[in-house]
Design an enzyme around this catalytic site. Structure first.
Site, short mmCIF file in Angstrom:
data_model
loop_
_atom_site.label_atom_id
_atom_site.label_comp_id
_atom_site.label_asym_id
_atom_site.label_seq_id
_atom_site.Cartn_x
_atom_site.Cartn_y
_atom_site.Cartn_z
N CYS A 107 6.12 49.39 76.51
CA CYS A 107 6.07 50.82 76.82
C CYS A 107 5.25 51.67 75.86
CB CYS A 107 7.49 51.38 76.83
SG CYS A 107 8.64 50.55 77.93
N HIS A 165 8.49 58.77 74.27
CA HIS A 165 8.44 57.46 73.60
C HIS A 165 7.26 57.31 72.65
CE1 HIS A 165 9.43 52.88 73.96
NE2 HIS A 165 10.02 53.47 72.94
CA CA Z 1 7.61 50.11 80.22
#
Ligand code: CA
Length: 501
Positions: A107, A165
């Site tokens: 990610c 993130h």
């Molecule tokens: Ca991901």
């Protein structure tokens, strides 16, 4: 590098005058004045309109990013058990990229590449960061500019909805990285039911797992949400378009679906009585919720009459973690967290009615890094030449104004694993992990990477190995710790952090 810099700075229009960027009101920004800053004086123009023509209006940019969706799990890539008519409509109204890549197979590094237009291995963002609100180094380095930074310099309003993130420290907050508005979460994933979001302040979450229970932030303020999280994000995206329809905007709609935890409401689960695997059924419901939201967003663009002035990209941030969420990467080998095709080749499409061809399948490899370069060129936004882009403006390739391919070579490095992937044309070199012999595949004939051709084509292997080694010299080591300690990392060839989140 030289080739990449030149490509990134190619003008959008073939007859455009190449000229150095001069500080003046940005062309066609609907009356908005370019906010001048001294550092801009040294920037180069990413694209300039053709002389003698009325300047084109800079398009709105929407990037719809799903999380951990498998390559096969969209109708336009062959999925049959999960209808995705709205995601499919992007491909039907525009271009589908069957060889669309991201820059990492988990990610956070993938998002760092997407939002900077640069291989994140160049600036040490090669791990999923820990959720550390007190650590300003645990996230996207401040040396880098985001697409929101760059578009903001020419008058765009930028919003992020969903998963950030890229750091939980206040310095790394989206509002300090070029975005004008934020509705979402700072960590790597989230629980979907509002009654489970029981933690209010960032400091209440001691680690990544706990951060999944934080209330959703509107800018810096926790808010009490009431709906299934995917629906919250879709509604917010529709409202964002309503609020910004009269000015150029960049909307980064970063759904955390269908990332674990697998959670869905009856509204969506009820659509899949025929899927017997409960994991796959819930995953299907989560994808279906995203598809509904994308449909509402696209309908809003049409309703507001701005569909033809809005370039929409859709892709997943990495390949599906097939065991974790029952996603499907067929016909590709491997999954999230690996250098196999199933780790970093993703569902990928774009539409811009009236400007891009409709229903085209564009076969040459493209990368998520191209989104930044394309958007900056269309907006005539200056890009800092000291941070050269690795992506290129795709529009001339898609319209046929430019021949050749956007990328002769695309790269992946996974530092902790010692893994590499290098794709050039049909050939791909893979080093699965540190110390293993390089393997070679012909993806045109063998998309599933089942037949190692290293012995049969030593000249191709040597060619790609030479490129891999040269590219690797341009990279740095990771600049922040990931979810595992160095001691834990050394004990495993496939760090758990690279699987989830
Ligand atoms: Ca991901």
């Amino acid at each position: 590098m030289t080739m990449q810099i030149q490509a990134a700075n190619k003008p959008m229009f073939p007859n455009a005058n190449r000229r150095a960027f001069k500080p003046k009101p940005a062309c066609g920004i609907r009356g908005l004045l370019l906010p001048l800053a001294l550092p801009l004086l040294v920037f180069s123009a990413a694209g300039q309109p053709a002389a003698g023509k009325p300047p084109p209006a800079p398009p709105n940019i929407i990037v719809i990013l799903t999380d951990d969706q498998g390559y096969h799990d969209v109708g336009f890539n062959g999925c049959r058990d999960i209808p995705t008519p709205n995601l499919d409509s992007i491909a039907a109204n525009g271009v589908r990229f069957p060889n669309g890549y991201v820059s990492y197979s988990v990610c956070s590094p993938s998002r760092a590449g997407l939002l900077t237009g640069r291989y994140e291995q160049r600036f040490g963002h090669e791990r999923n960061p820990r959720f550390e609100p007190e650590n300003p180094r645990s996230g996207l380095p401040l040396s880098e500019s985001t697409l929101a930074d760059v578009l903001g310099r020419v008058g765009y309003q930028s919003g992020i909805i969903g998963k950030w993130h890229l750091g939980a420290h206040p310095d790394l907050h989206p509002l300090n990285r070029g975005f004008n508005g934020f509705f979402g979460m700072l960590g790597g994933g989230h629980r979907y039911f509002p009654e489970e979001l029981t933690l209010k302040t960032t400091g209440d979450a001691g680690d990544e797992a706990a951060s999944y229970r934080l209330q959703i932030l509107r800018d810096h303020t926790p808010v009490r949400t009431t709906q299934y999280l995917t629906d919250e994000f879709s509604d917010e995206a529709v409202r964002f378009v309503e609020r910004h329809k009269d000015r150029p905007f960049f909307l980064y709609l970063a759904y955390n679906a269908p990332h674990t935890p697998l959670q869905a409401t009856e509204k969506y689960l009820g659509r899949f009585p025929n899927i017997k695997n409960p994991k796959r059924r819930t995953y299907a419901a989560m994808v279906s919720a995203v598809d509904d939201g994308v449909g509402r967003l696209l309908a809003k663009l049409r309703e507001q009459g701005i569909e033809e002035n809005t370039l929409v990209f859709y892709l997943s941030d990495n390949g599906g973690p097939t065991d974790a969420n029952a996603s499907n990467n067929d016909p590709l080998r491997g999954s999230k967290g690996t250098p196999w095709e199933g780790g970093w080749r993703v569902p990928f499409a774009a539409q811009w009615p009236g400007h891009l061809p409709q229903g085209r399948v564009y076969e040459p490899p493209v990368t998520s890094l191209d989104i930044f370069a394309t958007a900056a060129a269309l907006a005539a936004a200056p890009v800092d030449p000291s941070r050269p882009l690795d992506g290129v403006n795709l529009v001339p390739f898609l319209t046929g104004e430019q021949t050749g391919v956007p990328h002769e070579t695309i790269y992946l490095r996974m530092y902790d694993r010692g893994a590499f992937a290098v794709r050039s044309g049909a050939f791909k070199l893979v080093i699965p992990q540190s110390g293993s012999a390089p393997q070679l595949f012909n993806l045109a004939a063998d998309a599933g990477e089942s037949s190692d051709l290293a012995g049969a084509h030593p000249e191709q292997l040597a060619r790609l190995e030479e490129r891999r080694a040269a590219w690797n010299t341009q990279l740095v080591a990771p600049v922040f710790d990931g979810l595992l300690s160095p001691k834990q990392r050394s004990k495993t060839a496939t760090p758990a952090e690279e699987v989830d989140p």
